[in-house]
Design an enzyme around this catalytic site. Sequence first.
Site, short mmCIF file in Angstrom:
data_model
loop_
_atom_site.label_atom_id
_atom_site.label_comp_id
_atom_site.label_asym_id
_atom_site.label_seq_id
_atom_site.Cartn_x
_atom_site.Cartn_y
_atom_site.Cartn_z
N ASP A 125 0.85 -1.20 0.00
CA ASP A 125 0.00 0.00 0.00
C ASP A 125 0.89 1.24 0.00
O ASP A 125 2.03 1.20 0.44
CB ASP A 125 -0.85 0.05 1.28
CG ASP A 125 -2.05 -0.91 1.25
OD1 ASP A 125 -2.33 -1.49 0.19
OD2 ASP A 125 -2.69 -1.05 2.30
N MET A 126 0.33 2.35 -0.46
CA MET A 126 1.09 3.61 -0.40
C MET A 126 0.53 4.48 0.71
O MET A 126 -0.67 4.68 0.81
CB MET A 126 1.01 4.35 -1.75
CG MET A 126 1.94 5.54 -1.84
SD MET A 126 3.69 5.13 -1.56
CE MET A 126 4.17 4.48 -3.17
N ARG A 176 -1.24 -0.82 -8.42
CA ARG A 176 -2.60 -0.39 -8.07
C ARG A 176 -2.62 1.13 -8.24
O ARG A 176 -1.79 1.83 -7.68
CB ARG A 176 -2.95 -0.73 -6.63
CG ARG A 176 -4.30 -0.10 -6.22
CD ARG A 176 -4.52 -0.11 -4.71
NE ARG A 176 -4.61 -1.44 -4.18
CZ ARG A 176 -4.25 -1.76 -2.92
NH1 ARG A 176 -3.78 -0.84 -2.11
NH2 ARG A 176 -4.35 -3.00 -2.50
N GLY A 180 -5.66 8.46 -3.88
CA GLY A 180 -4.82 8.85 -2.74
C GLY A 180 -5.71 9.38 -1.62
O GLY A 180 -6.64 10.16 -1.88
C1 FAD Z 1 -8.83 -1.23 -3.18
C2 FAD Z 1 -8.38 0.13 -2.75
C3 FAD Z 1 -7.10 0.28 -2.23
C4 FAD Z 1 -6.66 1.55 -1.86
N1 FAD Z 1 -5.36 1.71 -1.44
C5 FAD Z 1 -4.90 2.93 -1.16
C6 FAD Z 1 -3.53 3.16 -0.87
O1 FAD Z 1 -2.70 2.22 -0.83
N2 FAD Z 1 -3.13 4.41 -0.60
C7 FAD Z 1 -4.00 5.48 -0.63
O2 FAD Z 1 -3.57 6.62 -0.41
N3 FAD Z 1 -5.30 5.29 -0.91
C8 FAD Z 1 -5.77 4.06 -1.19
N4 FAD Z 1 -7.09 3.89 -1.49
C9 FAD Z 1 -8.05 5.00 -1.29
C10 FAD Z 1 -8.17 5.86 -2.52
O3 FAD Z 1 -6.97 6.57 -2.69
C11 FAD Z 1 -9.33 6.86 -2.39
O4 FAD Z 1 -9.12 7.70 -1.32
C12 FAD Z 1 -10.69 6.22 -2.22
O5 FAD Z 1 -10.82 5.08 -3.01
C13 FAD Z 1 -11.80 7.21 -2.64
O6 FAD Z 1 -11.62 7.60 -3.97
P1 FAD Z 1 -12.56 7.14 -5.20
O7 FAD Z 1 -11.68 6.95 -6.38
O8 FAD Z 1 -13.37 5.99 -4.82
O9 FAD Z 1 -13.42 8.43 -5.52
P2 FAD Z 1 -14.44 9.27 -4.63
O10 FAD Z 1 -14.80 10.43 -5.50
O11 FAD Z 1 -13.88 9.53 -3.27
O12 FAD Z 1 -15.66 8.30 -4.48
C14 FAD Z 1 -16.58 8.05 -5.52
C15 FAD Z 1 -17.88 7.66 -4.87
O13 FAD Z 1 -17.69 6.41 -4.17
C16 FAD Z 1 -18.30 6.44 -2.89
N5 FAD Z 1 -17.28 6.19 -1.87
C17 FAD Z 1 -15.94 6.35 -1.98
N6 FAD Z 1 -15.30 5.95 -0.85
C18 FAD Z 1 -16.28 5.54 0.00
C19 FAD Z 1 -16.30 5.00 1.33
N7 FAD Z 1 -15.16 4.82 2.04
N8 FAD Z 1 -17.52 4.69 1.88
C20 FAD Z 1 -18.66 4.85 1.19
N9 FAD Z 1 -18.71 5.35 -0.08
C21 FAD Z 1 -17.54 5.69 -0.66
C22 FAD Z 1 -18.98 7.76 -2.77
O14 FAD Z 1 -20.34 7.58 -3.15
C23 FAD Z 1 -18.32 8.64 -3.79
O15 FAD Z 1 -19.18 9.59 -4.31
C24 FAD Z 1 -7.55 2.65 -1.93
C25 FAD Z 1 -8.82 2.49 -2.47
C26 FAD Z 1 -9.24 1.26 -2.90
C27 FAD Z 1 -10.59 1.14 -3.52
#
Ligand code: FAD
Length: 302
Positions: A125-126, A176, A180
Amino acid sequence: MSFLNTLIAKSLPLVPKSIVGQVSKRYIAGSTVHEAVNVVRDLNAKHMLATVDILGEDVYSESEAVAIKDEWLNVLSTIREASIDSNCSLKLSQLGLRIDSELCYRNLEAIVSAARKAGNFVRIDMEDSSTTSDTIAQYRRLREAGYDNVGVVIQAYLRRSEEDIRALAKLKANIRLCKGIYVEPEDIAFRDRYAIRRNFVLLLRTLFESGCYVGIATHDDYIIEKAYELIERSKLAREQYEFQMLLGVREQLRDSIVARGHRLRVYVPFGQAWYAYSVRRLNENPQIAGYIVKAMFGLNNS
Ligand SMILES: Cc1cc2nc3c(=O)[nH]c(=O)nc-3n(C[C@H](O)[C@H](O)[C@H](O)COP(=O)(O)OP(=O)(O)OC[C@H]3O[C@@H](n4cnc5c(N)ncnc54)[C@H](O)[C@@H]3O)c2cc1C
């Protein structure tokens, strides 16, 4: 909503642990590896892959870092014994990155080596930007040592990511790609959601063109649509990429990705540190509190 989110995040330590636990249940598999195994089994039955994560970060003593390494070795053998389809996602600050990079590498190599013997894969993970260069360096060192069962994460909000991806593409890195999650200063990170989306799509295209395996980690409809277009245009086989989503988030979207024939992996966090993790994440990024409110009232989480 943002004021309310901040208020909820700040007052969370005052909320009884049982209530936080109730709300977190949707996003966290439980406190033991056996609870995580049960969740993964259910996902596998729905044709979804998994990656398990032992909650916790920022270990500051060697003995704690070694104990987490041992926990990971136990997780790997449990996955094997349970015959479930799951790999591992770990954080280097758990393994001692902030204490000593050699200690961290020793722990990491032991896990990646055990995973290789078990036919499994480890995703690094980052974390926040203070660890980006060191994390990529540890990944590169493993690759130089001949390990192929390991991948890293690139965050689309970081301005440096395009350069990182171009360098990692030369190794055919397994990456991945996510937006962020940490709060980073504007001089190193895009803050505007449209700029982050644009960069995500640009990086995804670059990775596909370079022939890298990509974990497309997002719940964002816009990016998922763009990914579908790129996959079709590049005529990618199903085995060249996967979508990734967090446990408990947008489950209908998750089902529709699988129904379209794509591979989808669910990130399954578990561990004793679930409470500290929930509180910390909320304080770092109060936007998540909005999801908790939605979860509490059953609103719009499809
Ligand atoms: C499998 C996976 C691994 C990840 N690993 C890392 C990592 O190693 N390092 C890192 O910095 N970040 C990591 N992340 C987090 C990522 O960086 C984002 O912060 C997170 O996924 C929200 O961004 P989004 O692209 O889903 O867009 P967003 O615009 O945040 O979300 C799109 C829509 O999805 C829904 N949504 C998003 N998140 C949630 C939630 N938690 N609960 C309920 N609804 C939600 C909302 O309806 C939102 O409108 C990871 C995410 C995933 C899915």
